[in-house]
Design an enzyme around this catalytic site. Structure first.
Site, PDB file in Angstrom:
ATOM      1  N   HIS A  14       3.378   6.823  -6.736  1.00 38.59           N
ATOM      2  CA  HIS A  14       2.614   8.003  -7.142  1.00 38.59           C
ATOM      3  C   HIS A  14       3.505   9.243  -7.096  1.00 38.59           C
ATOM      4  CE1 HIS A  14      -1.648  10.033  -6.765  1.00 38.59           C
ATOM      5  NE2 HIS A  14      -1.075  10.259  -7.931  1.00 38.59           N
ATOM      6  N   HIS A  17       1.760   4.485  -2.808  1.00 42.51           N
ATOM      7  CA  HIS A  17       1.897   5.932  -2.618  1.00 42.51           C
ATOM      8  C   HIS A  17       3.255   6.413  -3.129  1.00 42.51           C
ATOM      9  CE1 HIS A  17      -1.721   6.926  -0.475  1.00 42.51           C
ATOM     10  NE2 HIS A  17      -1.471   6.156   0.562  1.00 42.51           N
ATOM     11  N   HIS A  48       0.826  -1.207   0.000  1.00 45.04           N
ATOM     12  CA  HIS A  48       0.000   0.000   0.000  1.00 45.04           C
ATOM     13  C   HIS A  48       0.861   1.257   0.000  1.00 45.04           C
ATOM     14  CE1 HIS A  48      -3.552   2.471   1.255  1.00 45.04           C
ATOM     15  NE2 HIS A  48      -2.593   3.222   1.788  1.00 45.04           N
ATOM     16  N   GLU A  49       1.793   1.339   0.943  1.00 45.20           N
ATOM     17  CA  GLU A  49       2.626   2.538   1.041  1.00 45.20           C
ATOM     18  C   GLU A  49       3.555   2.670  -0.171  1.00 45.20           C
ATOM     19  OE1 GLU A  49       1.895   4.776   3.019  1.00 45.20           O
ATOM     20  OE2 GLU A  49       0.576   3.612   4.318  1.00 45.20           O
TER      21      GLU A  49
END
Length: 683
Positions: free
Chosen positions: A480, A477, A473-474
């Site tokens: 991104h 990020h 998940h991180e």
């Protein structure tokens, strides 16, 4: 600060390090206060020059000039607030209490400057007559929204009051976060002897021994309030009394004595409501959601309620099954929140022949990092080379240089994976430098910060499946931020609406669950053998197990966040009574607690980034569940065409267009909610 002092302060001097990374080895706490003062002053001078420019406002002399302004402040801010979250100290916390309101005053002076806003508004009002590129038009639009949402159009008296509110909220948020960290640092459940260790598998015992060594208790075992420490303890400890003690400490963070956050919450909610009224909104939630995909509290609540009802029904069925298991084993008590994880683990073993202790030996931290990198390589052509010549702020940190398929430098990626007393709980992505192209190609420096339980020296760090999902998940990020490819820093990377920013990260989690990834990287830490097909099959079959519980604990937090911020006049708010009344209204099962109770709800009350917006994880889950189906429909989870659209319109696009437009450009249609319900097993 004089020019000579500026050049000797490592925060302001040129960073002569590899890739111009922050020179952490040279930075001392005493450097921050003078660096902030100098950076505030230089930024104020730059803004004044823009405001007082006698020439007619243009994009170049107003918006572009503002994009270029404040670079020293950006550098000092990024380093300081990364450290206060990931490796703080009493000295840094003292500075933080002073800097937070000063930083807010500085921003308020900019956003409430009527003459500066007049230049922006003049450009915005005449935007159709000006030859702007689509990206420039988007940046101008974001500036106009940002200034109006921050009170630029208010009367002088209202501006003064708004500035007072903003400054006070920054003080409250800083104190809130420091109180939670103080409670987390001070607590240790010491396990002394075999009886206290009953039921705990080796990996929990080993990490508890390492936590004890870190706290100066060699030979003992310690459970901390880090999620990666306490959740496995609650899953496996056969000692119901110790589970209760640990659980009560975990859920009462920020609720007692000098670190009681409830008065802070009450004042914060009142001030936020007043702030919204000043800006012309009925509630803070209405103000907060105006510039989001949802657009209104009602739209967010519609989604939450659509999920809450089936999730609660599922959770009650799960509760009944756990109560039956307790009765079968001779227990004569009603299930409590500190029992749920323990009996759910036993039920998972009975129903799926699966338990976390069977999975965990295959999930080595090192291999999961490799898996995340491999996925990025297959999707986007990225490669990661570890560097030992880049400064770091803690010995546990690691750094990788990221390159694209043509061997071009993309950015730096920092990994800070282990829990420690100087780090706040949770997991997050930070940026030390955002990508932009204002004056050459500035490449990003991105960090992932986790709180995994550190293994004993010489032993690998083993993750739960939830831990591994958090890592993916991180890292979503991080991608991104790393893949950002825009001209203007204000719309780079993760500078998107709150209910869109979780889409790239939650989407990335899907690759972890694929057999193609697990077979390659889920390798037993002793034998090196891959996770057996039968175990993968059982793992994937069980992924919807306990989803009623997981959805209820999340949705309850999101619903109460919305309850706090939909109030038009909070008055003399009793936080404890309000929490109880809200939970009663929604029918919260007594055996489940919120994932984040208000006194330690950092997402909402520390910096306010998720205030009235904690629903956004669920909103983004609609997007990620629907979005991953695009790869499944292509019969290839690494389909190059689909990955190309994902990179172009999501990961690299920043805030170049409206979020729904970005999603539809990737997917070819609006998202469908039913994919979320299917994924959680709620239909």
């Amino acid at each position: 600060m004089s020019q000579s002092h500026t050049l000797t302060n490592p925060l302001l001097a040129p960073w002569n390090t590899p890739f111009e990374a922050p020179p952490f080895s040279e930075i001392r706490p005493e450097h921050f206060q003078p660096a902030f003062e100098a950076a505030f002053a230089s930024h104020a001078n730059e803004i004044a020059a823009i405001r007082d420019n006698p020439e007619k406002p243009t994009f170049e002399n107003t918006i572009l000039a503002m994009e270029r302004a404040g670079r020293d402040l950006d550098r000092v801010f990024s380093v300081f607030f990364n450290l206060t979250g990931a490796d703080t100290s009493d000295t840094l916390q003292k500075i933080e209490r002073e800097i937070a309101p000063a930083y807010t005053r500085h921003l308020s002076a900019i956003y409430l400057d009527g003459d500066l806003f007049a230049r922006i508004k003049s450009l915005y009002d005449s935007r159709k007559a000006v030859d702007l590129s689509p990206e420039q038009a988007r940046v101008l639009d974001r500036y106009h929204i940002r200034f109006t949402q921050n009170g630029a159009g208010l009367a002088p008296a209202e501006k003064r009051r708004l500035a007072e509110i903003n400054e006070r909220l920054s003080v409250l948020g800083t104190t809130f976060g420091q109180n939670v960290l103080a409670d987390e640092r001070s607590y240790a459940l010491v396990l002394d002897g075999a009886e206290d260790l009953a039921g705990l598998p080796d990996f929990v015992i080993e990490s508890a021994a390492e936590a004890a060594r870190d706290r100066g208790l060699p030979g003992k075992h310690v459970i901390t309030l880090s999620r990666s420490s306490i959740e496995p303890f609650l899953q496996y400890s056969a000692r119901r009394d110790l589970r209760e003690a640990a659980f009560r400490a975990w859920t009462s963070r920020g609720e007692t004595g000098e670190t009681d956050n409830r008065p802070i919450i009450a004042e914060t909610v009142r001030l936020r409501a007043e702030r919204a009224r000043l800006l012309g909104y009925d509630s803070f939630a209405a103000y907060r959601l105006k510039d989001t995909m949802a657009g209104s509290p009602e739209a967010a609540l519609d989604l939450l309620q659509a999920v809450w009802t089936p999730a609660r029904e599922q959770a009650l069925r799960e509760q009944a099954a756990l109560q039956a298991l307790i009765a079968e084993e001779g227990g004569n008590f009603d299930i409590k929140p500190w029992d749920w994880r323990y009996y759910a683990e036993r039920r998972r073993k009975a129903e799926f022949d699966l338990q976390e202790s069977e999975i965990k030996p295959y999930l080595q931290l090192e291999k999961m990092i490799e898996a995340a990198f491999y996925t990025a390589n297959r999707l986007f052509g990225l490669t990661f080379s570890e560097r030992d010549d880049v400064p770091i702020y803690h010995p546990d940190m690691r750094v990788w240089e990221v390159k694209d398929a043509e061997n071009n430098h993309i950015g730096l990626f920092f990994g800070d994976y282990f829990a420690r007393a100087s780090k706040r709980s949770g997991a997050w992505m930070n940026s030390f430098r955002d990508q932009h192209k204002l004056d050459g190609d500035t490449r990003p420096i991105i960090a992932n910060v986790m709180n995994f339980a550190k293994a004993a020296p010489g032993s690998p760090c083993l993750l739960s499946f939830d831990d591994a999902r958090t890592l993916f998940h991180e890292f979503g990020h991080a991608l991104h931020g790393l893949l950002s490819d825009v001209t203007y820093p204000s719309i780079a990377g993760t500078n998107v609406s709150r209910d869109f920013v979780e889409f790239p990260s939650q989407l990335y989690e899907h690759w972890l669950e694929r057999p193609e990834i697990l077979k390659r990287f889920a390798l037993h830490y002793r034998t090196g053998e891959p996770m057996p097909d039968a175990l993968i099959e059982r793992l994937l079959k069980a992924r919807r197990f306990n989803q009623g519980f997981a959805t209820v604990e999340y949705c309850a937090s999101a619903l109460i966040d919305m309850d706090f911020h939909r109030m038009t006049d909070p008055g003399d708010l009793d936080v404890t009574a309000f929490e109880a009344e809200s939970l009663k209204r929604i029918g919260m099962p007594e055996a489940i607690t919120m994932r984040h109770r208000p006194p330690h709800f950092l997402h909402v009350f520390q910096g306010g980034g998720y205030s009235a917006a904690y629903y956004s994880y669920l909103w983004s889950e609609v997007l990620d569940a629907d979005g991953f189906e695009a790869f499944e429909q292509a019969d290839d989870i690494f389909d190059s065409e689909t990955a190309g659209r994902l990179k172009e319109f999501v990961y690299s696009a920043g805030n170049r267009r409206e979020p729904m437009d970005a999603y539809m450009a990737f997917r070819g249609r609006p998202p469908k909610q039913d994919a979320l319900l299917r994924g959680r097993g709620l239909v």
